[in-house]
Enzyme design. Structure first.
Site, mmCIF file in Angstrom:
data_model
loop_
_atom_site.group_PDB
_atom_site.id
_atom_site.type_symbol
_atom_site.label_atom_id
_atom_site.label_comp_id
_atom_site.label_asym_id
_atom_site.label_seq_id
_atom_site.Cartn_x
_atom_site.Cartn_y
_atom_site.Cartn_z
ATOM 1 N N PHE A 12 0.819 -1.211 0.000
ATOM 2 C CA PHE A 12 0.000 0.000 0.000
ATOM 3 C C PHE A 12 0.854 1.262 0.000
ATOM 4 O O PHE A 12 0.835 2.054 -0.954
ATOM 5 C CB PHE A 12 -0.956 -0.053 1.197
ATOM 6 C CG PHE A 12 -1.467 1.269 1.677
ATOM 7 C CD1 PHE A 12 -1.982 2.200 0.791
ATOM 8 C CD2 PHE A 12 -1.449 1.584 3.032
ATOM 9 C CE1 PHE A 12 -2.463 3.433 1.235
ATOM 10 C CE2 PHE A 12 -1.925 2.795 3.488
ATOM 11 C CZ PHE A 12 -2.425 3.730 2.589
ATOM 12 N N THR A 36 2.320 -9.653 1.212
ATOM 13 C CA THR A 36 1.168 -8.778 1.466
ATOM 14 C C THR A 36 0.970 -7.753 0.349
ATOM 15 O O THR A 36 -0.105 -7.183 0.227
ATOM 16 C CB THR A 36 1.318 -8.023 2.813
ATOM 17 O OG1 THR A 36 2.528 -7.264 2.793
ATOM 18 C CG2 THR A 36 1.358 -9.003 3.972
ATOM 19 N N ILE A 58 13.452 -9.859 2.400
ATOM 20 C CA ILE A 58 14.434 -9.200 3.263
ATOM 21 C C ILE A 58 14.983 -10.128 4.335
ATOM 22 O O ILE A 58 15.981 -9.802 4.986
ATOM 23 C CB ILE A 58 13.854 -7.927 3.920
ATOM 24 C CG1 ILE A 58 12.637 -8.262 4.791
ATOM 25 C CG2 ILE A 58 13.510 -6.887 2.861
ATOM 26 C CD1 ILE A 58 12.133 -7.072 5.616
ATOM 27 N N SER A 121 6.713 3.203 13.669
ATOM 28 C CA SER A 121 5.295 3.037 13.980
ATOM 29 C C SER A 121 4.892 3.767 15.248
ATOM 30 O O SER A 121 5.658 3.826 16.221
ATOM 31 C CB SER A 121 4.967 1.547 14.135
ATOM 32 O OG SER A 121 3.651 1.355 14.620
ATOM 33 N N TYR A 145 4.334 -6.778 17.784
ATOM 34 C CA TYR A 145 4.577 -5.858 16.671
ATOM 35 C C TYR A 145 5.240 -4.579 17.155
ATOM 36 O O TYR A 145 6.222 -4.105 16.562
ATOM 37 C CB TYR A 145 3.261 -5.521 15.965
ATOM 38 C CG TYR A 145 3.398 -4.444 14.919
ATOM 39 C CD1 TYR A 145 4.034 -4.707 13.714
ATOM 40 C CD2 TYR A 145 2.895 -3.162 15.139
ATOM 41 C CE1 TYR A 145 4.179 -3.710 12.745
ATOM 42 C CE2 TYR A 145 3.032 -2.165 14.183
ATOM 43 C CZ TYR A 145 3.666 -2.446 12.990
ATOM 44 O OH TYR A 145 3.815 -1.455 12.051
ATOM 45 N N VAL A 189 -8.714 -0.749 9.305
ATOM 46 C CA VAL A 189 -10.106 -0.446 9.613
ATOM 47 C C VAL A 189 -10.798 0.334 8.494
ATOM 48 O O VAL A 189 -11.950 0.031 8.153
ATOM 49 C CB VAL A 189 -10.220 0.305 10.958
ATOM 50 C CG1 VAL A 189 -9.509 1.657 10.904
ATOM 51 C CG2 VAL A 189 -11.665 0.492 11.363
ATOM 52 N N ASN A 206 -14.592 -2.363 17.385
ATOM 53 C CA ASN A 206 -14.084 -2.955 18.624
ATOM 54 C C ASN A 206 -14.249 -1.954 19.757
ATOM 55 O O ASN A 206 -13.660 -0.878 19.729
ATOM 56 C CB ASN A 206 -12.610 -3.334 18.472
ATOM 57 C CG ASN A 206 -12.399 -4.386 17.403
ATOM 58 O OD1 ASN A 206 -13.045 -5.419 17.409
ATOM 59 N ND2 ASN A 206 -11.499 -4.121 16.466
ATOM 60 N N ASP A 283 -4.611 -3.050 21.703
ATOM 61 C CA ASP A 283 -4.958 -1.721 21.206
ATOM 62 C C ASP A 283 -4.769 -0.668 22.296
ATOM 63 O O ASP A 283 -5.082 -0.898 23.464
ATOM 64 C CB ASP A 283 -6.422 -1.683 20.745
ATOM 65 C CG ASP A 283 -6.583 -2.060 19.292
ATOM 66 O OD1 ASP A 283 -5.558 -2.286 18.628
ATOM 67 O OD2 ASP A 283 -7.729 -2.125 18.816
#
Length: 322
Positions: A12, A36, A58, A121, A145, A189, A206, A283
């Site tokens: 993306f 992906t 990678i 991130s 992650y 989402v 959620n 989350d």
């Protein structure tokens, strides 16, 4: 004209960067294993003499060394995203996000790459409750992650100090926009909700819908990558930046915007019900970035706020998913 390697360039964000830098006149090499990413994201470039595709992984140093040969810059986007995916399979997330990242750093160092820019991130902020998020105040990670992305920052810092390679990390905050995949178990989402609405199905939120995010349109991310690549300010390198808008939107607000813009194409979407489920493990409740550092050191100014970005995204999905 520069020679730019984009890892994960069929994904993306990577495919949008690929398109942007080719249009800008650069030579672009994409390294992707298509786990992906999708070929149709970059197929329009296959006949471009300034574009090269290397199908590789990678996790294999040999692939990394081939990809970086002769490159001026690396835009490292390749990773396994998704907090739930990392909770289900932490080992593979670590193999790709940590071992793969280190492989790319070593290969870039050995090839004499000028600058290594990588996708960091907002998950790095972990359990820190301070808002807005500023780059030098983080908490403890809340998922495998998040750990992998924080380790990336630590490795980049050590490599810049030890080996002299310039590094810049961009902490992405909930990026969305054209080409973001709405399919699969770990779809983000916004494309997931858009697909549900277009099929007149009820999306599942959620929690109560009051969690908030600094949703960031893809064009803002492209701008940050270009600024990171082109900056000549010595104070602007070997550090990390929030890559966001500096505004937050609740999931309930997000759903309202999506209904509003999608109803312009199909007014029955305004009547689709919303389903509420349990909170998702790992989350964080709220995310809001300060972009003052990027403004000061890079000259960043977000081009799209949430409504502008969503309107463009909805138009793209309507034209490409229907």
């Amino acid at each position: 004209m520069s020679k730019i390697l984009i890892t994960g360039g069929a994904g993306f964000i990577g495919s949008n960067l690929t398109e942007h830098f080719l249009i800008s006149g650069h030579q672009v090499v994409v390294l992707d294993n298509f786990s992906t990413g999708h070929r149709n994201n970059i197929s329009q470039h296959f006949n471009n003499p300034n574009f090269t595709l290397i199908e590789g992984d990678i996790r294999y140093m040999s692939d990394c060394k081939i990809a970086v040969e002769g490159m001026d810059y690396v835009l490292h986007q390749a990773a396994l995203g998704s907090v739930p995916r990392s909770i289900k399979d932490p080992q593979t997330s670590n193999d790709v996000n940590v071992t793969g990242f280190l492989n790319m750093l070593v290969a870039a160092r050995d090839a004499g790459v000028k600058r290594f820019i990588y996708a960091a991130s907002s998950s790095t902020y972990g359990d820190s409750e301070s808002l807005p998020k500023v780059e030098d105040i983080i908490g403890k990670p809340l998922s495998p992650y998040a750990i992998t992305k924080y380790v990336n920052e630590l490795y980049a810092d050590i490599f810049s100090k030890t080996y002299g390679i310039e590094t810049i990390g961009l902490r992405y905050f909930n990026v969305f926009g054209r080409r973001q995949d709405p399919n699969g178990a770990y779809a983000a989402v916004i494309p997931l909700f858009v697909k549900k609405f277009m099929n007149h199905e009820s999306p599942v939120i959620n929690g109560a819908g009051d969690f908030s995010r600094d949703f960031t349109y893809i064009d803002n991310v492209i701008q940050m990558n270009e600024l990171a690549l082109t900056t000549t300010n010595p104070k602007a390198v070997n550090t990390v930046y929030n890559t966001a808008v500096g505004d937050r939107t609740t999931l309930n607000q997000l759903v309202g915007y999506l209904k509003e813009f999608l109803s312009e194409y199909d007014d029955s979407i305004s009547n689709v019900e919303i389903v509420y489920g349990p909170n998702r493990q790992g989350d964080i409740p709220h995310s809001l970035a300060s972009v003052d550092k990027a403004r000061t050191l890079l000259g960043y100014e977000p081009s799209h706020v949430i409504r502008e970005g969503l309107k463009e995204s909805v138009k793209w999905y309507w034209e490409n998913l229907k």
